[in-house]
Design a protein around this motif. Structure first.
Motif, PDB file in Angstrom:
ATOM      1  N   UNK A 136      37.533  38.425  42.171  1.00 25.60           N
ATOM      2  CA  UNK A 136      36.628  39.362  41.513  1.00 25.60           C
ATOM      3  C   UNK A 136      37.411  40.524  40.909  1.00 25.60           C
ATOM      4  N   UNK A 137      37.105  40.814  39.660  1.00 36.26           N
ATOM      5  CA  UNK A 137      37.622  42.005  38.989  1.00 36.26           C
ATOM      6  C   UNK A 137      36.435  42.869  38.591  1.00 36.26           C
ATOM      7  N   UNK A 138      36.450  44.114  39.050  1.00 35.39           N
ATOM      8  CA  UNK A 138      35.376  45.041  38.720  1.00 35.39           C
ATOM      9  C   UNK A 138      35.985  46.282  38.083  1.00 35.39           C
ATOM     10  N   UNK A 139      35.521  46.583  36.880  1.00 34.26           N
ATOM     11  CA  UNK A 139      36.001  47.759  36.161  1.00 34.26           C
ATOM     12  C   UNK A 139      34.847  48.752  36.094  1.00 34.26           C
ATOM     13  N   UNK A 140      35.010  49.856  36.795  1.00 30.39           N
ATOM     14  CA  UNK A 140      33.924  50.819  36.901  1.00 30.39           C
ATOM     15  C   UNK A 140      34.490  52.200  37.201  1.00 30.39           C
ATOM     16  N   UNK A 141      33.827  53.261  36.665  1.00 29.09           N
ATOM     17  CA  UNK A 141      34.306  54.637  36.952  1.00 29.09           C
ATOM     18  C   UNK A 141      34.240  54.937  38.443  1.00 29.09           C
TER      19      UNK A 141
ATOM     20  N   UNK B  34      44.870  49.050  35.153  1.00 22.20           N
ATOM     21  CA  UNK B  34      45.544  47.757  35.062  1.00 22.20           C
ATOM     22  C   UNK B  34      45.432  46.990  36.370  1.00 22.20           C
ATOM     23  N   UNK B  35      45.481  45.685  36.246  1.00 21.48           N
ATOM     24  CA  UNK B  35      45.578  44.790  37.387  1.00 21.48           C
ATOM     25  C   UNK B  35      46.454  43.614  36.982  1.00 21.48           C
ATOM     26  N   UNK B  36      47.100  43.007  37.970  1.00 21.64           N
ATOM     27  CA  UNK B  36      47.826  41.773  37.731  1.00 21.64           C
ATOM     28  C   UNK B  36      47.294  40.704  38.658  1.00 21.64           C
ATOM     29  N   UNK B  37      46.754  39.656  38.060  1.00 22.94           N
ATOM     30  CA  UNK B  37      46.270  38.526  38.821  1.00 22.94           C
ATOM     31  C   UNK B  37      47.379  37.495  38.964  1.00 22.94           C
ATOM     32  N   UNK B  38      47.362  36.816  40.087  1.00 27.79           N
ATOM     33  CA  UNK B  38      48.314  35.732  40.337  1.00 27.79           C
ATOM     34  C   UNK B  38      47.549  34.456  40.652  1.00 27.79           C
ATOM     35  N   UNK B  39      48.099  33.345  40.238  1.00 31.37           N
ATOM     36  CA  UNK B  39      47.560  32.029  40.554  1.00 31.37           C
ATOM     37  C   UNK B  39      48.723  31.202  41.099  1.00 31.37           C
ATOM     38  N   UNK B  40      48.698  30.981  42.398  1.00 32.34           N
ATOM     39  CA  UNK B  40      49.775  30.249  43.055  1.00 32.34           C
ATOM     40  C   UNK B  40      49.335  28.827  43.358  1.00 32.34           C
ATOM     41  N   UNK B  41      50.133  27.879  42.934  1.00 28.21           N
ATOM     42  CA  UNK B  41      49.833  26.473  43.168  1.00 28.21           C
ATOM     43  C   UNK B  41      50.688  25.940  44.313  1.00 28.21           C
ATOM     44  N   UNK B  42      50.086  25.084  45.118  1.00 27.44           N
ATOM     45  CA  UNK B  42      50.816  24.459  46.215  1.00 27.44           C
ATOM     46  C   UNK B  42      50.296  23.045  46.421  1.00 27.44           C
TER      47      UNK B  42
ATOM     48  N   UNK C 139      45.433  29.184  44.366  1.00 30.10           N
ATOM     49  CA  UNK C 139      44.920  30.375  45.028  1.00 30.10           C
ATOM     50  C   UNK C 139      45.148  31.578  44.125  1.00 30.10           C
ATOM     51  N   UNK C 140      44.054  32.223  43.724  1.00 31.90           N
ATOM     52  CA  UNK C 140      44.147  33.441  42.924  1.00 31.90           C
ATOM     53  C   UNK C 140      44.186  34.659  43.843  1.00 31.90           C
ATOM     54  N   UNK C 141      44.844  35.693  43.372  1.00 30.61           N
ATOM     55  CA  UNK C 141      44.867  36.958  44.088  1.00 30.61           C
ATOM     56  C   UNK C 141      45.086  38.077  43.085  1.00 30.61           C
ATOM     57  N   UNK C 142      44.880  39.306  43.555  1.00 33.33           N
ATOM     58  CA  UNK C 142      45.156  40.461  42.716  1.00 33.33           C
ATOM     59  C   UNK C 142      43.934  41.145  42.145  1.00 33.33           C
ATOM     60  N   UNK C 143      42.768  40.571  42.368  1.00 37.17           N
ATOM     61  CA  UNK C 143      41.566  41.215  41.865  1.00 37.17           C
ATOM     62  C   UNK C 143      41.234  42.472  42.655  1.00 37.17           C
ATOM     63  N   UNK C 144      40.233  43.201  42.157  1.00 33.33           N
ATOM     64  CA  UNK C 144      39.820  44.410  42.844  1.00 33.33           C
ATOM     65  C   UNK C 144      39.000  45.302  41.957  1.00 33.33           C
ATOM     66  N   UNK C 145      38.836  46.536  42.416  1.00 32.40           N
ATOM     67  CA  UNK C 145      38.087  47.554  41.687  1.00 32.40           C
ATOM     68  C   UNK C 145      39.074  48.483  40.990  1.00 32.40           C
ATOM     69  N   UNK C 146      38.855  48.703  39.714  1.00 32.26           N
ATOM     70  CA  UNK C 146      39.749  49.572  38.947  1.00 32.26           C
ATOM     71  C   UNK C 146      38.918  50.392  37.974  1.00 32.26           C
ATOM     72  N   UNK C 147      39.404  51.565  37.643  1.00 35.16           N
ATOM     73  CA  UNK C 147      38.697  52.408  36.677  1.00 35.16           C
ATOM     74  C   UNK C 147      38.982  51.938  35.252  1.00 35.16           C
TER      75      UNK C 147
END
Length: 120
Positions: A115-120, A17-25, A5-13
């Motif tokens: 999803x990671x989106x880099x936009x002003x 910075x962003x930190x993504x995580x990948x958790x295994x179970x 399961x990935x998490x941490x994505x989002x919209x950033x200028x």
């Protein structure tokens, strides 16, 4: 079975910075190599970074010096720290892991993407 399961994505200028995580179970005996891939619209999926079971890392030229991959074996989690983000980093980021479920069995697993989106 193993789930990633990935998490941490989002919209950033740009420059952010962003930190993504990948958790295994699941039925995990050991997590071997883990990779982060990304896929932008209309483009092929590309390898961004990888980390071996021993902690060795490698990066795509486009992210060297800006991204850092790391792992916390106690938490079965791999991270991708992304700094100085650029619009061209916009993509869906996927985690891929080689996981042993026993001494004799191993498989390759993918997460659902974030999803990671880099936009002003």
């Amino acid at each position: 079975q193993v789930q990633l399961v990935e998490s941490g994505g989002g919209l950033v200028q740009p420059g952010g910075s962003l930190r993504l995580s990948c958790a295994a179970s699941g039925s995990i005996f050991s997590i071997n190599d883990v990779d982060w891939y990304r896929q932008a619209p209309g483009k092929q999926r590309e390898l961004v970074a990888l980390i071996t079971s021993g902690g060795r890392t490698n990066y795509a030229d486009s992210v060297k010096g800006r991204f850092t991959i790391s792992r916390d074996n106690a938490k079965n989690t791999v991270y991708l720290q992304m700094n100085t983000l650029k619009p061209e980093d916009t993509a869906v980021y996927y985690c891929n892991a080689d996981v042993s479920t026993s001494w004799a069995q191993r498989g390759n697993y993918w997460g659902q993407g974030t999803q990671v989106t880099v936009s002003p």
